[in-house]
Scaffold this active site. Sequence first.
Site, PDB file in Angstrom:
ATOM      1  N   TYR A 171       0.841  -1.194   0.000  1.00 31.40           N
ATOM      2  CA  TYR A 171       0.000   0.000   0.000  1.00 31.40           C
ATOM      3  C   TYR A 171       0.880   1.250   0.000  1.00 31.40           C
ATOM      4  CZ  TYR A 171      -3.670  -3.308   1.202  1.00 31.40           C
ATOM      5  OH  TYR A 171      -4.537  -4.362   1.185  1.00 31.40           O
TER       6      TYR A 171
ATOM      7  N   ASN B 183     -12.545  -1.506  -5.131  1.00 28.17           N
ATOM      8  CA  ASN B 183     -12.356  -1.844  -6.534  1.00 28.17           C
ATOM      9  C   ASN B 183     -13.519  -2.715  -7.028  1.00 28.17           C
ATOM     10  OD1 ASN B 183     -11.462  -2.782  -9.017  1.00 28.17           O
ATOM     11  ND2 ASN B 183      -9.953  -4.163  -8.129  1.00 28.17           N
TER      12      ASN B 183
ATOM     13  N   CYS C 222      -6.338  -5.834  -7.594  1.00 26.32           N
ATOM     14  CA  CYS C 222      -6.181  -5.444  -6.194  1.00 26.32           C
ATOM     15  C   CYS C 222      -5.585  -6.569  -5.353  1.00 26.32           C
ATOM     16  CB  CYS C 222      -7.513  -4.972  -5.622  1.00 26.32           C
ATOM     17  SG  CYS C 222      -8.856  -6.135  -5.823  1.00 26.32           S
ATOM     18  N   HIS C 223      -5.653  -7.807  -5.846  1.00 26.93           N
ATOM     19  CA  HIS C 223      -5.069  -8.927  -5.107  1.00 26.93           C
ATOM     20  C   HIS C 223      -3.543  -8.846  -5.064  1.00 26.93           C
ATOM     21  CE1 HIS C 223      -5.093 -10.300  -9.325  1.00 26.93           C
ATOM     22  NE2 HIS C 223      -4.038 -11.029  -8.988  1.00 26.93           N
TER      23      HIS C 223
ATOM     24  N   GLU D 173      -0.120 -16.750 -10.037  1.00 27.10           N
ATOM     25  CA  GLU D 173       0.747 -15.825 -10.761  1.00 27.10           C
ATOM     26  C   GLU D 173       2.224 -15.986 -10.388  1.00 27.10           C
ATOM     27  OE1 GLU D 173      -0.760 -11.900 -10.004  1.00 27.10           O
ATOM     28  OE2 GLU D 173      -2.562 -12.237 -11.205  1.00 27.10           O
TER      29      GLU D 173
END
Length: 187
Positions: free
Chosen positions: A104, A127, A135-136, A162
């Site tokens: 953040y 979001n 946002c993850h 990912e």
Amino acid sequence: MELSLDEIESPIGVILLVAGGGAIHALDFADCAARLRGSLEARYGAVALRSAADPHGFSSRVRAYVGGDLGALSGIPVEPGGTAFQRRVWAELQRIPASATRTYGEIAASLGRPSASRAVGLANGRNPISLVIPCHRVIGAGGGLTGYAGGIERKRWLLAHEGALPAPRGESGRAGGLEPTRPSLTA
């Protein structure tokens, strides 16, 4: 307003995709359908959702992403609404590549507001277009998996998918599993 709705099966539950005018307006999980509808109604007032298969080819791209093509969501047009600050945060989130994470504080600093990490967190949590506005990929300053509106286990799965799951202090970083689910569409 009338928008198209498609349901996409995925390893982390049914994904609801709402599109219209060549852009995605909302993307969320079926067990969060009430939040999705509330977000749309807050932005547009009365909304009619019409079932549509693969509107604008977006559903195929989401399926490709959950199937392993991590670049499949790049460049999809989005219409998230939001305040000017929220839109800046969401645009910055879209700059985080798959297989990477940001804190953040890093996002706040990149926006020229280094003391605004809490405001970034609030924008991140609002979001309306999960996955496409990733946002993850935002984690806590210590590398921990902090909040995710779709649930922390989904966030863990997405980051592992990912190859970006941070190894918590004192742990191996093993992602753990999230079993496929069939959440109810009723809110």
